[in-house]
Design a protein around this motif. Structure first.
Motif, mmCIF file in Angstrom:
data_model
loop_
_atom_site.group_PDB
_atom_site.id
_atom_site.type_symbol
_atom_site.label_atom_id
_atom_site.label_comp_id
_atom_site.label_asym_id
_atom_site.label_seq_id
_atom_site.Cartn_x
_atom_site.Cartn_y
_atom_site.Cartn_z
ATOM 1 N N GLU B 17 0.785 -0.886 -0.315
ATOM 2 C CA GLU B 17 -0.173 -0.305 0.245
ATOM 3 C C GLU B 17 1.192 1.699 -0.509
ATOM 4 O O GLU B 17 2.026 1.010 0.444
ATOM 5 C CB GLU B 17 -1.114 -0.220 1.287
ATOM 6 N N ASP B 18 0.279 1.892 -0.644
ATOM 7 C CA ASP B 18 1.414 3.818 -0.340
ATOM 8 C C ASP B 18 1.035 4.413 0.879
ATOM 9 O O ASP B 18 -0.023 4.190 1.511
ATOM 10 C CB ASP B 18 0.444 4.751 -1.862
ATOM 11 N N SER B 20 0.649 7.835 2.734
ATOM 12 C CA SER B 20 1.195 9.590 3.062
ATOM 13 C C SER B 20 0.593 10.389 4.553
ATOM 14 O O SER B 20 -0.208 9.776 5.559
ATOM 15 C CB SER B 20 -0.025 10.100 1.999
ATOM 16 N N SER B 57 11.627 13.184 -5.030
ATOM 17 C CA SER B 57 11.831 11.925 -4.679
ATOM 18 C C SER B 57 12.995 11.533 -3.971
ATOM 19 O O SER B 57 14.088 11.750 -4.548
ATOM 20 C CB SER B 57 11.267 11.234 -5.802
ATOM 21 N N ARG B 60 11.244 5.261 -3.631
ATOM 22 C CA ARG B 60 9.713 5.008 -3.412
ATOM 23 C C ARG B 60 8.858 5.839 -2.401
ATOM 24 O O ARG B 60 7.979 6.022 -2.477
ATOM 25 C CB ARG B 60 9.638 3.679 -2.731
ATOM 26 N N THR B 62 8.302 10.007 -2.037
ATOM 27 C CA THR B 62 8.353 11.850 -2.228
ATOM 28 C C THR B 62 7.400 12.974 -1.418
ATOM 29 O O THR B 62 6.873 12.116 -0.565
ATOM 30 C CB THR B 62 7.322 11.500 -3.718
ATOM 31 N N ASN B 75 4.735 10.541 1.221
ATOM 32 C CA ASN B 75 4.794 9.757 0.036
ATOM 33 C C ASN B 75 5.414 8.686 0.204
ATOM 34 O O ASN B 75 6.554 9.042 -0.316
ATOM 35 C CB ASN B 75 4.033 9.678 -0.913
ATOM 36 N N SER B 77 5.699 4.731 -2.215
ATOM 37 C CA SER B 77 4.415 4.287 -2.415
ATOM 38 C C SER B 77 5.404 2.167 -2.383
ATOM 39 O O SER B 77 6.238 2.460 -2.189
ATOM 40 C CB SER B 77 5.124 5.188 -3.755
ATOM 41 N N ALA B 78 4.055 2.116 -2.783
ATOM 42 C CA ALA B 78 4.682 0.255 -2.505
ATOM 43 C C ALA B 78 5.334 0.059 -1.182
ATOM 44 O O ALA B 78 6.116 -0.509 -1.460
ATOM 45 C CB ALA B 78 4.781 0.458 -3.808
ATOM 46 N N SER B 79 4.681 0.334 -0.358
ATOM 47 C CA SER B 79 5.368 -0.170 1.109
ATOM 48 C C SER B 79 5.713 -1.129 1.717
ATOM 49 O O SER B 79 5.452 -2.660 0.303
ATOM 50 C CB SER B 79 4.680 0.797 2.245
ATOM 51 N N ASP B 83 10.249 -0.526 5.548
ATOM 52 C CA ASP B 83 9.445 0.889 6.085
ATOM 53 C C ASP B 83 9.734 0.957 6.659
ATOM 54 O O ASP B 83 9.300 2.407 7.718
ATOM 55 C CB ASP B 83 8.642 1.491 5.006
#
Lengths: 117, 111
Positions: B17-18, B20, B57, B60, B62, B75, B77-79, B83
């Motif tokens: 999942e992403d 934020s 960026s 992954r 940003t 953000n 992305s694609a955790s 992470d």
């Protein structure tokens, strides 16, 4: 580049003794370093700004006689916790920025876990 | 003094999942920084932002420096499981390096 080394990583001391923590900038000159304290699951609380060749600037509520800071060279700042008590147990972290980059961004040491028994 | 409001306080997400997170301030900053801290270690710099509106960026990750200079977001992305950690935003006003930190966002990634 921009490596900050902190030593020791862990220290256990008895109540009433003093503990010295070192913070070194390994590949750059740091005329200013910062000392923080962090409680579990909390943010970094700035304790003081360490200035090379002059007195440290302490944040409100931080006892300067309790937390002695010495910044005798361009690459080394030390924090001495004097007459430590159990309530001083915490995670202490230093940071430094390269003067050539106007001190931004800051790079952090790996922290020192102090336990006072 | 200046204060940063960082949200959310914690996130539990599924791998892939992403993510934020953001920080807001009542006053302006000239620099926004994002750090990640693993347990028992010092924060590691992820992204540094120096201009209002800047979007930067790092793999992954940003991050953007808000146009009003009072906010920033990060953000991911694609955790992935590595992470996991606590993410801090930090704002700097002067060029002397003194920073104000947010309270952190604790990220948990379920495989």
């Amino acid at each position: 580049g921009a490596v900050v080394s902190q030593h020791p990583s862990r220290v256990i001391c008895k109540s009433g003794t003093s503990v010295k923590i070192e913070c070194r900038s390994l590949d750059f000159q740091a005329t200013t370093m910062f000392w923080y304290r962090q409680f579990p699951k909390k943010s970094l609380m700035l304790m003081a700004t360490s200035n090379e060749g002059s007195k440290a600037t302490y944040e409100q509520g931080v006892e300067k006689d309790k937390f002695l800071i010495n910044h005798a060279s361009l690459t080394l700042s030390t924090l001495t916790v004097t007459s430590a008590h159990p309530e001083d147990s915490s995670f202490y972290i230093c940071s430094a920025g390269n003067r050539r980059d106007s001190y931004s961004p800051l790079h952090f040491g790996n922290g020192t876990r102090l336990t006072v028994t | 003094g200046q204060q940063l409001n960082q949200s959310p306080q914690s996130m539990f997400i599924q791998e892939g999942e992403d993510v934020s997170m953001n920080c807001t301030s009542s006053s302006i900053f000239n620099t926004w920084l994002w750090y990640k801290q693993d347990p028992g270690e010092g924060p590691v710099l992820l992204i540094a932002l120096y201009k209002a509106g800047e979007l930067t960026s790092n793999g992954r990750l940003t991050a953007q420096f808000g146009i009003t200079r009072k906010d920033s977001f990060l953000n991911i992305s694609a955790s992935i499981p590595s992470d996991v950690g606590i993410y801090f935003c930090a704002g700097q006003l002067s060029n002397a390096g003194k920073s104000t930190f947010g309270d952190g966002t604790t990220l948990t990634v379920k495989p």
